[in-house]
Write an enzyme that holds these catalytic residues in place. Structure first.
Site, PDB file in Angstrom:
ATOM      1  N   ARG A 112       8.227 -68.666 -78.336  1.00  0.00           N
ATOM      2  CA  ARG A 112       9.013 -69.346 -77.412  1.00  0.00           C
ATOM      3  C   ARG A 112       8.050 -69.365 -76.155  1.00  0.00           C
ATOM      4  O   ARG A 112       7.343 -68.303 -76.076  1.00  0.00           O
ATOM      5  CB  ARG A 112      10.328 -68.440 -77.119  1.00  0.00           C
ATOM      6  CG  ARG A 112      11.065 -68.364 -78.037  1.00  0.00           C
ATOM      7  CD  ARG A 112      12.560 -67.655 -77.544  1.00  0.00           C
ATOM      8  NE  ARG A 112      13.545 -67.828 -78.798  1.00  0.00           N
ATOM      9  CZ  ARG A 112      14.438 -67.045 -78.842  1.00  0.00           C
ATOM     10  NH1 ARG A 112      15.081 -66.497 -77.593  1.00  0.00           N
ATOM     11  NH2 ARG A 112      15.597 -67.028 -79.813  1.00  0.00           N
ATOM     12  N   ARG A 144       9.963 -59.582 -73.484  1.00  0.00           N
ATOM     13  CA  ARG A 144       9.968 -61.111 -73.522  1.00  0.00           C
ATOM     14  C   ARG A 144       8.393 -61.485 -73.755  1.00  0.00           C
ATOM     15  O   ARG A 144       7.508 -61.625 -73.193  1.00  0.00           O
ATOM     16  CB  ARG A 144      10.228 -61.532 -71.841  1.00  0.00           C
ATOM     17  CG  ARG A 144      10.598 -63.033 -72.012  1.00  0.00           C
ATOM     18  CD  ARG A 144      10.936 -63.394 -70.678  1.00  0.00           C
ATOM     19  NE  ARG A 144      12.369 -62.545 -70.234  1.00  0.00           N
ATOM     20  CZ  ARG A 144      13.227 -62.943 -70.435  1.00  0.00           C
ATOM     21  NH1 ARG A 144      13.792 -64.037 -71.066  1.00  0.00           N
ATOM     22  NH2 ARG A 144      14.307 -62.212 -69.878  1.00  0.00           N
ATOM     23  N   GLU A 184      19.703 -57.177 -73.542  1.00  0.00           N
ATOM     24  CA  GLU A 184      20.259 -57.825 -74.734  1.00  0.00           C
ATOM     25  C   GLU A 184      19.315 -57.509 -75.909  1.00  0.00           C
ATOM     26  O   GLU A 184      18.146 -57.316 -75.922  1.00  0.00           O
ATOM     27  CB  GLU A 184      20.165 -59.105 -74.253  1.00  0.00           C
ATOM     28  CG  GLU A 184      20.701 -60.091 -75.578  1.00  0.00           C
ATOM     29  CD  GLU A 184      20.229 -61.499 -75.243  1.00  0.00           C
ATOM     30  OE1 GLU A 184      19.898 -62.153 -76.198  1.00  0.00           O
ATOM     31  OE2 GLU A 184      20.095 -61.887 -74.224  1.00  0.00           O
ATOM     32  N   SER A 215      22.583 -61.723 -79.871  1.00  0.00           N
ATOM     33  CA  SER A 215      23.693 -62.688 -79.515  1.00  0.00           C
ATOM     34  C   SER A 215      24.198 -63.239 -80.495  1.00  0.00           C
ATOM     35  O   SER A 215      23.752 -63.446 -81.523  1.00  0.00           O
ATOM     36  CB  SER A 215      23.133 -63.626 -78.391  1.00  0.00           C
ATOM     37  OG  SER A 215      22.823 -63.467 -77.357  1.00  0.00           O
ATOM     38  N   ARG A 242      12.893 -55.691 -79.868  1.00  0.00           N
ATOM     39  CA  ARG A 242      13.744 -55.152 -78.929  1.00  0.00           C
ATOM     40  C   ARG A 242      14.202 -53.851 -79.511  1.00  0.00           C
ATOM     41  O   ARG A 242      14.474 -53.002 -78.912  1.00  0.00           O
ATOM     42  CB  ARG A 242      14.650 -55.973 -78.328  1.00  0.00           C
ATOM     43  CG  ARG A 242      14.039 -57.083 -77.617  1.00  0.00           C
ATOM     44  CD  ARG A 242      15.278 -58.020 -76.704  1.00  0.00           C
ATOM     45  NE  ARG A 242      14.660 -59.042 -76.002  1.00  0.00           N
ATOM     46  CZ  ARG A 242      15.166 -59.532 -74.770  1.00  0.00           C
ATOM     47  NH1 ARG A 242      16.428 -59.268 -74.606  1.00  0.00           N
ATOM     48  NH2 ARG A 242      14.373 -60.473 -74.250  1.00  0.00           N
TER      49      ARG A 242
END
Length: 429
Positions: free
Chosen positions: A266, A281, A353, A356, A395
């Site tokens: 990403r 990130r 987070e 999801s 994470r």
């Protein structure tokens, strides 16, 4: 993509506009109405011209067989053909304009999604686990420098937002992914798949990453397969969900459940200044992804089960977390309803987070032409697709580092992972 029939009637278009307004999305009602009316007129006109040309062609055959003069009819057919080409070109242009609009429109929200403007309005449903009481001040993971986390070497190799893991930490990262795959395949009935990391633009459009999120992707322009552009996957949701592309499933073969471990790439466009330290990130990270294809009536039950499957990983690792329902202003483009799992990070003093889990209804299936055959009606209908992180490996590593850190800077290996670490109980360089 939404059902295009919804845009062709004033009542359904108005209702759709109201629904999308919950997201803060302004539907171009007047433009869509004008284009759809023009499309209908052109479509009717081309169909009439085609019918007239076919009828005239039949007359030519009859008159020719009778020895009559067919030249006037030949001239008429030629004129009809020229007019048809013009109208077909105009129809194609209008259809392309409508397609571009429809690809930019997000999914409709389920009625149970709470209203809100940002992540601050997400609604917590429950928490699990006790927060550890530390007899020392816990550190954030970038500050634990004796465990094999090397950002300086990564910066020399690739720049910012990359990391090098060494020794036991690299092994722990590998163990986490293996553990996740084993749990999902052995206990929850998922089939493991290995998929490409490079996908076509068509695959990206199928799951909703294109055209809206092109700035977030890494694009490889014309390097392979006859100068076709490819993209590095932002998540294995893209290749795994596209397994259903152009397929018609038998009803008895649903649901289908897949799990895949892949790297994710990403660009993190728009995230400047956010999470610049550490593993939260990154431009490149690993994730274990859960995907389900279901019948429409089963998809919300599947959503709840997938959430539980993701939660099971955190529970087995004894990592405290909470579950929130994303509000209308924070939910993703393709999702109709989403749960976020947020793990507790003591070094940061907050929940972050880690997964999801989303139901996209038939939004992706329409783009991909992914259908099933209804046994009772004998007709085909679009499947529903769901996706969820089970979990983000990096994470999860962060959560273990911060929750299992010791005063001397070492990391205790969670009991569930020790079989994957050859019995190793502690990590310290």
């Amino acid at each position: 993509m939404l059902d295009q029939k919804l845009f062709r009637h004033p009542e359904t278009l108005s209702a759709l506009s109201d629904s999308l307004a919950r997201r803060g999305f302004a539907l171009e009602v007047n433009r869509i109405s004008a284009l759809e009316n023009h499309r209908a007129e052109l479509q009717s006109k081309t169909e009439q011209l085609q019918a007239k040309r076919n009828e005239t062609s039949q007359q030519i055959g009859i008159i020719k067989a009778q020895g009559g003069d067919i030249q006037p009819l030949l001239d008429e057919v030629a004129g009809l053909g020229d007019a048809l080409k013009i109208d077909q070109a105009q129809l194609h242009d209008v259809q392309e304009q409508l397609q571009a609009i429809y690809l930019s429109i997000p999914n409709v929200l389920d009625d149970s999604v709470p209203d809100g403007d940002s992540e601050d309005d997400n609604v917590e449903s429950h928490r699990w686990g006790e927060l550890r009481h530390f007899e020392f001040t816990p550190k954030a993971h970038p500050d634990l420098d004796k465990i094999g986390l090397d950002f300086e070497s990564a910066a020399k190799i690739s720049g910012a937002r990359f990391a090098v893991l060494k020794g036991g930490l690299a092994r722990l990262h590998r163990a986490i992914a293996q553990f996740m795959l084993d749990v999902q395949t052995q206990y929850h009935g998922y089939t493991e798949v290995y998929v490409p990391y490079l996908v076509s633009g068509e695959a990206m459009r199928g799951t909703g990453q294109l055209p809206k999120f092109e700035a977030d992707l890494f694009k490889i322009e014309g390097k392979v397969a006859g100068d076709q552009d490819f993209y590095l996957i932002p998540t294995s949701e893209v290749p795994v969900t596209n397994l259903a592309r152009d397929s018609i499933f038998d009803e008895q073969d649903l649901p289908q459940k897949y799990v895949a471990q892949t790297p994710c790439f990403r660009s993190e466009a728009g995230s400047h200044g956010r999470d610049v330290r550490g593993l939260i990130r990154q431009h490149q990270f690993e994730k274990v992804e859960l995907i389900q294809f279901t019948k429409p009536e089963d998809s919300f039950d599947a959503l709840e089960s997938m959430r539980e499957h993701a939660e099971a990983i955190l529970q087995k690792l004894k990592l405290p977390y909470r579950v929130v329902t994303l509000c209308s202003g924070d939910i993703g483009f393709s999702a109709s309803k989403t749960y976020d799992l947020e793990v507790w990070l003591p070094g940061q003093g907050q929940y972050r987070e880690i997964s999801s889990v989303s139901n996209t209804l038939d939004f992706q299936a329409r783009r991909m032409k992914a259908r099933y055959k209804n046994k009772q009606t004998g007709k085909t209908a679009f499947i529903h697709t769901l996706n969820g992180s089970g979990l983000a490996v990096g994470r999860t590593l962060v959560a273990i580092i911060e929750n299992y850190q010791e005063a001397d800077g070492s990391i205790t290996v969670p009991e569930a992972l020790r079989p994957y670490m050859n019995g190793m109980e502690r990590i310290q360089l």
